[in-house]
Design a protein around this motif. Structure first.
Motif, PDB file in Angstrom:
ATOM      1  N   MET A  73     -26.730 -76.795  51.699  1.00 59.35           N
ATOM      2  CA  MET A  73     -27.949 -76.233  52.286  1.00 59.35           C
ATOM      3  C   MET A  73     -29.145 -76.499  51.395  1.00 59.35           C
ATOM      4  N   LEU A  74     -28.946 -76.204  50.100  1.00 59.10           N
ATOM      5  CA  LEU A  74     -30.071 -76.287  49.171  1.00 59.10           C
ATOM      6  C   LEU A  74     -30.506 -77.729  48.960  1.00 59.10           C
ATOM      7  N   THR A  75     -29.540 -78.633  48.962  1.00 58.14           N
ATOM      8  CA  THR A  75     -29.910 -80.033  48.771  1.00 58.14           C
ATOM      9  C   THR A  75     -30.395 -80.663  50.064  1.00 58.14           C
ATOM     10  N   GLY A  76     -30.329 -79.884  51.122  1.00 55.59           N
ATOM     11  CA  GLY A  76     -30.827 -80.419  52.392  1.00 55.59           C
ATOM     12  C   GLY A  76     -29.889 -81.416  53.028  1.00 55.59           C
ATOM     13  N   ASN A  77     -28.656 -81.419  52.566  1.00 50.71           N
ATOM     14  CA  ASN A  77     -27.696 -82.360  53.137  1.00 50.71           C
ATOM     15  C   ASN A  77     -26.926 -81.781  54.307  1.00 50.71           C
ATOM     16  N   TYR A  78     -27.151 -80.495  54.561  1.00 50.72           N
ATOM     17  CA  TYR A  78     -26.400 -79.906  55.658  1.00 50.72           C
ATOM     18  C   TYR A  78     -26.972 -80.418  56.966  1.00 50.72           C
ATOM     19  N   PRO A  79     -26.126 -80.982  57.785  1.00 56.61           N
ATOM     20  CA  PRO A  79     -26.638 -81.567  59.033  1.00 56.61           C
ATOM     21  C   PRO A  79     -27.241 -80.478  59.916  1.00 56.61           C
ATOM     22  N   PRO A  80     -28.333 -80.770  60.582  1.00 54.94           N
ATOM     23  CA  PRO A  80     -28.975 -79.771  61.427  1.00 54.94           C
ATOM     24  C   PRO A  80     -28.130 -79.468  62.659  1.00 54.94           C
ATOM     25  N   GLU A  81     -28.313 -78.259  63.156  1.00 55.47           N
ATOM     26  CA  GLU A  81     -27.632 -77.904  64.403  1.00 55.47           C
ATOM     27  C   GLU A  81     -28.397 -78.535  65.561  1.00 55.47           C
ATOM     28  N   LEU A  82     -27.682 -79.296  66.359  1.00 58.30           N
ATOM     29  CA  LEU A  82     -28.353 -79.998  67.441  1.00 58.30           C
ATOM     30  C   LEU A  82     -27.810 -79.505  68.777  1.00 58.30           C
ATOM     31  N   PRO A  83     -28.694 -79.425  69.752  1.00 61.95           N
ATOM     32  CA  PRO A  83     -28.182 -79.117  71.087  1.00 61.95           C
ATOM     33  C   PRO A  83     -27.335 -80.290  71.565  1.00 61.95           C
ATOM     34  N   CYS A  84     -26.124 -80.023  71.981  1.00 61.90           N
ATOM     35  CA  CYS A  84     -25.236 -81.129  72.309  1.00 61.90           C
ATOM     36  C   CYS A  84     -24.036 -80.656  73.105  1.00 61.90           C
ATOM     37  N   VAL A  85     -23.344 -81.638  73.610  1.00 60.62           N
ATOM     38  CA  VAL A  85     -22.022 -81.408  74.184  1.00 60.62           C
ATOM     39  C   VAL A  85     -21.082 -82.295  73.410  1.00 60.62           C
ATOM     40  N   ASN A  86     -19.944 -81.773  73.000  1.00 60.87           N
ATOM     41  CA  ASN A  86     -19.010 -82.608  72.259  1.00 60.87           C
ATOM     42  C   ASN A  86     -17.848 -82.999  73.144  1.00 60.87           C
ATOM     43  N   LEU A  87     -17.491 -84.261  73.025  1.00 65.51           N
ATOM     44  CA  LEU A  87     -16.397 -84.745  73.854  1.00 65.51           C
ATOM     45  C   LEU A  87     -15.089 -84.187  73.345  1.00 65.51           C
ATOM     46  N   ASP A  88     -14.253 -83.819  74.268  1.00 61.96           N
ATOM     47  CA  ASP A  88     -12.935 -83.330  73.898  1.00 61.96           C
ATOM     48  C   ASP A  88     -11.970 -83.887  74.938  1.00 61.96           C
ATOM     49  N   VAL A  89     -10.787 -83.321  74.975  1.00 58.00           N
ATOM     50  CA  VAL A  89      -9.807 -83.878  75.902  1.00 58.00           C
ATOM     51  C   VAL A  89     -10.320 -83.844  77.338  1.00 58.00           C
ATOM     52  N   ASP A  90     -11.184 -82.886  77.608  1.00 61.47           N
ATOM     53  CA  ASP A  90     -11.644 -82.805  78.990  1.00 61.47           C
ATOM     54  C   ASP A  90     -12.428 -84.048  79.406  1.00 61.47           C
ATOM     55  N   TRP A  91     -12.905 -84.788  78.381  1.00 62.75           N
ATOM     56  CA  TRP A  91     -13.585 -86.042  78.691  1.00 62.75           C
ATOM     57  C   TRP A  91     -12.667 -86.944  79.524  1.00 62.75           C
ATOM     58  N   VAL A  92     -11.374 -86.868  79.231  1.00 65.65           N
ATOM     59  CA  VAL A  92     -10.428 -87.729  79.938  1.00 65.65           C
ATOM     60  C   VAL A  92     -10.498 -87.486  81.431  1.00 65.65           C
ATOM     61  N   TYR A  93     -10.465 -86.209  81.819  1.00 69.77           N
ATOM     62  CA  TYR A  93     -10.431 -85.987  83.266  1.00 69.77           C
ATOM     63  C   TYR A  93     -11.798 -85.723  83.872  1.00 69.77           C
ATOM     64  N   ARG A  94     -12.782 -85.462  83.004  1.00 73.30           N
ATOM     65  CA  ARG A  94     -14.110 -85.273  83.601  1.00 73.30           C
ATOM     66  C   ARG A  94     -14.895 -86.575  83.633  1.00 73.30           C
ATOM     67  N   ARG A  95     -14.597 -87.465  82.697  1.00 69.38           N
ATOM     68  CA  ARG A  95     -15.338 -88.711  82.642  1.00 69.38           C
ATOM     69  C   ARG A  95     -14.457 -89.946  82.762  1.00 69.38           C
ATOM     70  N   ALA A  96     -13.485 -90.068  81.843  1.00 72.53           N
ATOM     71  CA  ALA A  96     -12.738 -91.321  81.729  1.00 72.53           C
ATOM     72  C   ALA A  96     -11.996 -91.653  83.007  1.00 72.53           C
ATOM     73  N   LEU A  97     -11.283 -90.682  83.541  1.00 73.05           N
ATOM     74  CA  LEU A  97     -10.487 -90.986  84.725  1.00 73.05           C
ATOM     75  C   LEU A  97     -11.370 -91.395  85.904  1.00 73.05           C
ATOM     76  N   PRO A  98     -12.386 -90.579  86.201  1.00 79.89           N
ATOM     77  CA  PRO A  98     -13.257 -91.004  87.297  1.00 79.89           C
ATOM     78  C   PRO A  98     -13.889 -92.362  87.017  1.00 79.89           C
ATOM     79  N   ALA A  99     -14.310 -92.561  85.738  1.00 77.10           N
ATOM     80  CA  ALA A  99     -14.946 -93.825  85.402  1.00 77.10           C
ATOM     81  C   ALA A  99     -13.946 -94.966  85.529  1.00 77.10           C
TER      82      ALA A  99
END
Lengths: 84, 492, 141, 561
Positions: free
Chosen positions: D469-495
């Motif tokens: 934190m103090l050295t400023g190396n801590y990555p900032p919290e970003l608004p995001c969605v992280n891919l997980d296994v659900d990517w397989v059936y929500r994205r990969a399979l349909p794609a």
């Protein structure tokens, strides 16, 4: 974090106190007679001075470093990813 | 003394009451009379089951003519079970009919409705009780003719067409059946079922036996609305008055399946049908195709009555599947499902009837916001719907359990899996109704208005039954097990 | 056909004969060819003939729909009632010997007679009802 | 049958809640778990409620120390959850919440596989309403995905049970072990509910979509029931050690970069279940004791963390790390409770996590598994980072997001305080929990060595964070969605389906066009054939009906011939 000088000072003191705690905990290692978790010395490293401290420090550090760069690139998407 | 005559009284009581209804004519009076008769029949049917369970088969010779010559009523566990089922449904529905029929049927036809209702009831009981092959046909016609009349009473003009279509198919079925029975008579010279079962084995090698069974089984399949001979059913169920729909859905097809069981197992014998003719190799794929095709059709329906009608066709597939396993477990599953499905489908159609009374339509589009407008009715619908899916703690699960057990017993993994997966289709079609009723808002909010209490009572009695028999399976499963053993000739 | 005299006269002439023949077939049924079903149909044919010649309304005045309904019910009741009587005497349903326990043959005879009568009445009533129903339908249009 | 089945009180009471007006409903909802608990105290051990179901003797109530511990825990969770939900006017959440709790109780007291299956499915069906209670399309869809997984788990359990019955002639639910195929079916069934890696996605998907109170209920029952089932059926199976180890590791990476706080907690939940799974896999008194006591504690401290995040969501309407910060001024009480929960999950001495997690880690050491031990230690430090630091820090401290809101409602604060007190009491006085454990405990958590080493681990892990934190190396919290296994059936399979349909060179073009047409045709055909105008769905003409009947007769005749 740099809201005001007063707050900055408070944070600085907090951090210093915390570091002092860490150091004293580390020094305790010299005094306390440690029982090893592993019988028969399967993992001699465990008994070394500051093993837990180092391990405790490195683990989250590694976690964040790995997590922040490659993992973010790999799996992080915009919030609307699934909505599109 | 009256005990000895139970079998005949059970038939004669509703049969005689039908003309009496015509004589009585006055609406409330007729209803009260029909109600008393149905209750009395229920009492007699229960007594009969108890006696059969205690003393074994009861035989009653009509006119004092001894069995092979005269007409015999023969009650064993199998038909005592079916008789009780029909009587329960008839008694529960007659209560429902009071407000529902008043709403859906023209006032001057009420006495005719109750007369036809009792006649249909008598006919169905007759099919179940008789031990005479030709008598089955006679009662089949009594019940069919009165059900054509009942369907035609529907307010919608299409009810007439539906009734007409049912008439054609029903007559065709009855004709096939009578041809089958005629061929059997020709071969053996007897019409008594017990006698037939003794004489038929000598004829097994002949082509006539095969043809006779083919006619008989197709005829009964039409009456039972087995896929793909089911096409008369959705229309008939859709346009008939709600009570009639519930009554027919819960009893008519079930009794036909009973007749199928009786002819297949008692008269012809499992050995002939399933070993010589390999009927199971035809029955099982057909049932599975039926389950899937009808369930898919149910998903795409826009009218709740039709949706449930297609689901009925699918459920008949499960019963046939159970029969097709030709094992005690399979038959138990089939029989239990016969009973259970009658309960839950009647409950579902009654819930639809309640909605129809208040909204005047069973179209899915008119069901928006029904969860708020008729919360009690919809709760019953959901519970019975869960049962249809086969959720544990409901009767639907009990049936599914035995069917799957039977499939795995034979080592038929894929069939067990297919049967299980098909319940997901049931999830979808029940969900469609639930989604519209609970998750779609009404265009304009309407106040809560439930159906009158007699309808609620009879709906909840049946819904309660689907839950009660899901937990307390002693009556249904034990009896079905004994019935299955009786049909297969296995001694416990 | 109301204004054609030949059918009117011949019809009037035949009516009693047809009805009488119906009764003959009815009561002869337990000895020779005949019986309730045929008799009922013949009887109904008489009424149908009358309706064809003199019109539906005239026929309905003679045989009122309500009467048909009652007859229909009575016929069935007669049939079933005969069977029920034997129950009260302690015999099986439809055991006609119960009707005259001392002379079983008499009992059988009486039983068949009553049952056939019930059948005849019902069949006649139903046939007429069906005819009325179909004949009446056209008028609605 | 003299005893009242513990599940019955919550189930029937939960149904009753739907009928009650708001005031009495609130009173009853809090009293129900209390009654249930008192009833539980009065029940003797042994098998009761033998019901004949069909031909079988079902044991609907089997009481021993293992099931009792989970029973206590579930009643406690229901009680705290009910208090937390007191402010709600909505009868759906509290009603289904308690029925859901009752299903969990029923499942842990089920003596045979059928009773287990019944409650297993009931858990799935009731819990999905807690997801849907949030309202909106997102919650609806997520709930459907959740339900599909849960039902799949139930179906596997059912098939496994049937096979078990056919193979052994018995349905009783005791140690199963691995061997026959159907054992794996049962393991998968439990594994889905237990959020095994690759089967875990329903948890991440659905829990954060629920209402504040809903998530508190959800976090307590489903996964813990599965842990119970594993402990009962698969204690000492080696494969569980590996599965559990993976479960402890992979979620911490996800949690590190996740922005939604309740999703962070969901990942951390999988991580904690990983510790339990390892304990079960190790077997033996220490392993099982560690696993179930950690489950007991997890119900409390994870509930506490979810409650504090729920309170924030309730007051601020947001739960994203990137949007929060500086809330300690507005919600000091919630902040304090959250820190207690975070300390517990981080296994700081004097807090409850310390006395249970260490049993599992010691169990790993006793079995001589060096790598496993290192992995668990690493995971412990990881937990500390995401649950112990990230959650309280980004919500309550960090940069001030300038959100000013009121403190959480009184009932929420009461619920959180109860949990927080329990965390500290259990952590400070271990025998309280140890006496309830299925095996006698001779493990002593508070030795000087252990306390010092654990403190070192914790403090240096925090130090790493501070340094970053103090050295400023801590990555900032970003608004995001992280891919997980659900990517397989929500994205990969349909794609993939789309890709297969779309791509292809000139030669295979025709083939793929055909394939595309085929897939489309199949779907269209099903719809077309089955809708009200379709072949199967429409009304058939009479003559075609007759024709079919005759064709059918002909088929029969030919077939029989």
């Amino acid at each position: 974090m740099n809201d005001s000088p007063k707050k900055n000072e408070a944070v600085r003191r907090l951090v210093l106190g915390f570091v002092a705690c860490c150091v004293s905990l580390l020094l305790l290692d010299l005094i306390v007679h440690r029982h090893l978790s592993f019988a028969e010395g399967l993992l001699p490293v465990e008994g070394w001075f500051g093993f837990y401290a180092v391990y405790g420090f490195v683990s989250p550090y590694a976690l964040i470093v790995i997590g922040s760069i490659p993992l973010r690139k790999l799996i992080m998407r915009s919030e609307e990813y699934y909505d599109g | 003394m009256i005990d000895a005559h139970l079998p005949i009284l059970l038939i004669v009581a509703p049969l005689v009451s039908a003309p009496l209804c015509v004589l009585l004519r006055q609406k409330t009076l007729v209803w009260a009379f029909a109600f008393v008769v149905c209750l009395a029949s229920l009492g007699m049917a229960s007594l009969l089951l108890v006696r059969v369970l205690q003393d074994g088969v009861i035989s009653y010779a009509l006119g004092g003519w001894i069995a092979p010559w005269g007409i015999e009523y023969r009650v064993d566990v199998v038909n005592a079970f079916v008789l009780l089922l029909v009587a329960i449904i008839a008694a529960a529905l007659v209560v429902f009919a009071l407000p529902s029929a008043a709403d859906e049927i023209a006032a001057e036809q009420h006495y005719l409705f109750y007369a036809a209702y009792l006649l249909c009831f008598a006919g169905l009981m007759g099919i179940a009780i008789t031990g005479d092959a030709f008598n089955v046909f006679v009662f089949l016609e009594i019940s069919s003719l009165s059900s054509y009349a009942l369907i035609a009473l529907g307010r919608d003009r299409r009810a007439l067409i539906a009734s007409y279509q049912y008439l054609i198919m029903g007559t065709l079925g009855a004709t096939f059946i009578v041809i089958g029975i005629g061929l059997m008579y020709m071969m053996t010279g007897t019409l008594n079922m017990a006698d037939l079962s003794e004489r038929l084995p000598a004829m097994f090698e002949t082509r006539t036996a095969m043809v006779a069974f083919a006619f008989l089984s197709v005829g009964l399949a039409i009456k039972a609305a087995m896929f793909p001979l089911h096409a008369w059913l959705p229309n008939a169920y859709c346009y008939a008055p709600s009570v009639v729909t519930a009554f027919l859905a819960a009893t008519a097809t079930k009794v036909s399946i009973y007749a199928f069981l009786r002819f297949t197992f008692t008269v012809w014998g499992a050995e002939f049908v399933f070993e010589r003719l390999n009927f199971d190799a035809l029955l099982i794929p057909l049932s599975l195709v039926g389950i899937y095709a009808a369930s898919l059709s149910a998903i795409y329906q826009t009218d709740v009555k039709r949706l449930l009608a297609y689901s009925s066709v699918a459920q008949i597939g499960y019963m046939m599947l159970g029969i097709g396993f030709v094992s005690v477990t399979g038959l138990t599953g089939g029989m239990v499902h016969l009973f259970n499905h009658a309960m839950m489908k009647a409950a579902l159609f009654l819930a639809v009837g309640c909605v129809v009374l208040r909204v005047g339509s069973s179209k899915l589009a008119d069901w928006k916001g029904m969860g708020r407008r008729m919360p009690i009715t919809m709760a019953a619908f959901v519970l019975a719907g869960l049962s249809l899916i086969g959720v544990p703690l409901t009767v639907g699960f009990v049936s599914k359990w035995y069917l799957i057990l039977a499939a795995l017993e034979k080592g038929w993994w894929p069939i067990a899996l297919l049967a299980l997966l098909s319940s997901l289709l049931a999830v979808v079609y029940v969900w469609r109704v639930v989604e519209v009723a609970y998750f779609q808002r009404m265009d304009e909010p309407a106040p809560v208005k439930e159906a009158p209490w007699p309808m609620q009572v009879s709906m909840w009695v049946l819904t309660g039954a689907t839950l009660y028999f899901g937990l307390q399976t002693d009556l249904t499963v034990r009896v079905a097990q004994r019935a299955a053993m009786g049909l297969l000739g296995v001694t416990p | 056909m109301k204004h054609q005299s030949i059918p009117r006269v011949v019809g009037k002439l035949f009516m009693p004969l047809i009805l009488l023949f119906a009764l003959y077939v009815q009561f002869h049924g337990d000895f020779g060819p005949g019986g309730g079903f045929q008799a009922g149909v013949i009887f109904a044919a008489g009424v149908v003939l009358y309706a064809l010649i003199f019109g539906l309304d005239a026929a309905k005045r003679i045989v009122r729909p309500r009467v048909i309904e009652i007859l229909f019910a009575v016929g069935v009741l007669l049939y079933a009632g005969t069977g029920l009587v034997s129950l009260f005497v302690g015999r099986n349903f439809l055991d006609y010997t119960a009707l005259d326990p001392d002379h079983p043959a008499h009992g059988q005879h009486l039983g068949i007679f009553l049952v056939e009568l019930g059948v005849g009445v019902t069949v006649a009533a139903v046939m007429i009802a069906i005819f009325f129903a179909f004949a009446g339908r056209r008028r609605l249009r | 049958m003299g005893e009242v089945h513990p599940a019955l009180i919550l189930l029937a009471g939960g149904l009753l809640l739907f009928a009650l007006p708001t005031g009495p409903r609130r009173v009853v909802s809090v009293l129900l778990p209390v009654f249930g608990f008192l009833n539980l105290l009065a029940i003797p051990e042994g098998a009761m409620w033998q019901i004949t179901w069909g031909g079988y003797e079902m044991v609907a109530l089997r009481v021993d120390k293992l099931s009792l511990l989970f029973g206590y825990s579930f009643h406690l969770a229901a009680f705290i959850g009910a208090i937390y939900a007191l402010h709600l006017k909505d009868r759906l959440q509290i009603g289904t919440g308690l029925i859901y709790a009752g299903s969990g109780v029923g499942a842990v007291f089920a003596g045979d596989l059928i009773a287990l299956f019944v409650f297993w499915e009931l858990l799935a069906i009731t819990s999905v309403f807690l997801v849907w209670a949030r309202g909106g399309e997102r919650a609806l869809r997520s709930g459907m995905r959740y339900l599909a997984m849960q039902i799949a788990s139930g179906l596997l359990l059912l098939i496994g049970a049937v096979c078990c019955y056919l193979k052994t002639g018995s349905l009783s639910f005791d140690h199963i072990g691995l061997g026959a195929t159907y054992h794996y079916l049962l393991l998968f069934a439990f594994g889905i509910k237990c959020a095994f890696p690759l089967l875990h996605n329903w948890l991440i998907d659905a829990y954060p979509e629920s209402t504040p109170a809903g998530t508190v209920f959800l976090s307590a029952f489903t996964t813990k029931t599965a842990v119970y089932a594993l402990a009962r059926g698969f204690a000492g199976e080696e494969v569980l050690i590996y599965i559990g180890a993976v479960m402890t590791i992979f979620p911490i990476f996800y949690a590190a970069i996740e922005n939604d706080m309740r999703r962070v907690l969901s990942y951390s939940m999988i991580n904690q279940i990983g510790f339990m799974t390892v304990g079960i896999g190790l077997g033996g008194a220490l392993g099982i004791n560690g696993a179930v006591s950690h489950a007991f504690n997890d119900v409390i401290f994870k509930g506490l963390l979810f409650m504090s995040m729920g309170a924030i969501l309730f007051r601020t309407g947001s739960i994203k790390a990137s949007e929060l910060g500086g809330l300690y001024k507005s919600m000091p009480w919630t902040c304090a409770c959250c820190i207690v929960g975070a300390s517990s999950i981080s296994a700081i001495p004097l807090f409850s996590g310390f006395i249970s997690k260490s049993m599992v880690i010691q169990g790993a050491a006793d079995s001589g598994a060096v790598v496993l031990w290192l992995v668990l230690l690493f995971a412990s430090a990881g937990v500390l980072h995401h649950a112990g630091i990230k959650i309280p820090f980004f919500a309550f401290f960090s940069h001030d997001a300038k959100i000013r809101c009121r403190e959480a409602p009184l009932n929420m604060r009461v619920a959180m305080t109860i949990s927080a007190v329990l965390c500290v009491v259990i952590g400070s006085y271990p025998p309280l929990l140890y006496d309830l454990l299925p095996h006698p405990v001779d493990y002593v958590p508070y030795t000087t060595t252990h306390v010092v080493l654990q403190l070192q681990l914790v403090f240096f892990a925090v130090l790493a964070f501070v340094v970053l934190m103090l050295t400023g190396n801590y990555p900032p919290e970003l608004p995001c969605v992280n891919l997980d296994v659900d990517w397989v059936y929500r994205r990969a399979l349909p794609a993939a389906v789309r890709g297969v349909v779309r791509t292809g060179g000139p030669i295979v073009d025709g083939f793929f066009a055909g394939g595309k047409a085929l897939v489309q045709k199949l779907i269209a055909a099903i719809r077309e054939q089955h809708n009200t105008e379709g072949l199967f769905g429409r009304a058939w003409l009479s003559q075609s009906n007759v024709l079919i009947a005759i064709i059918f007769l002909a088929i029969y005749l030919i077939y029989f011939f």
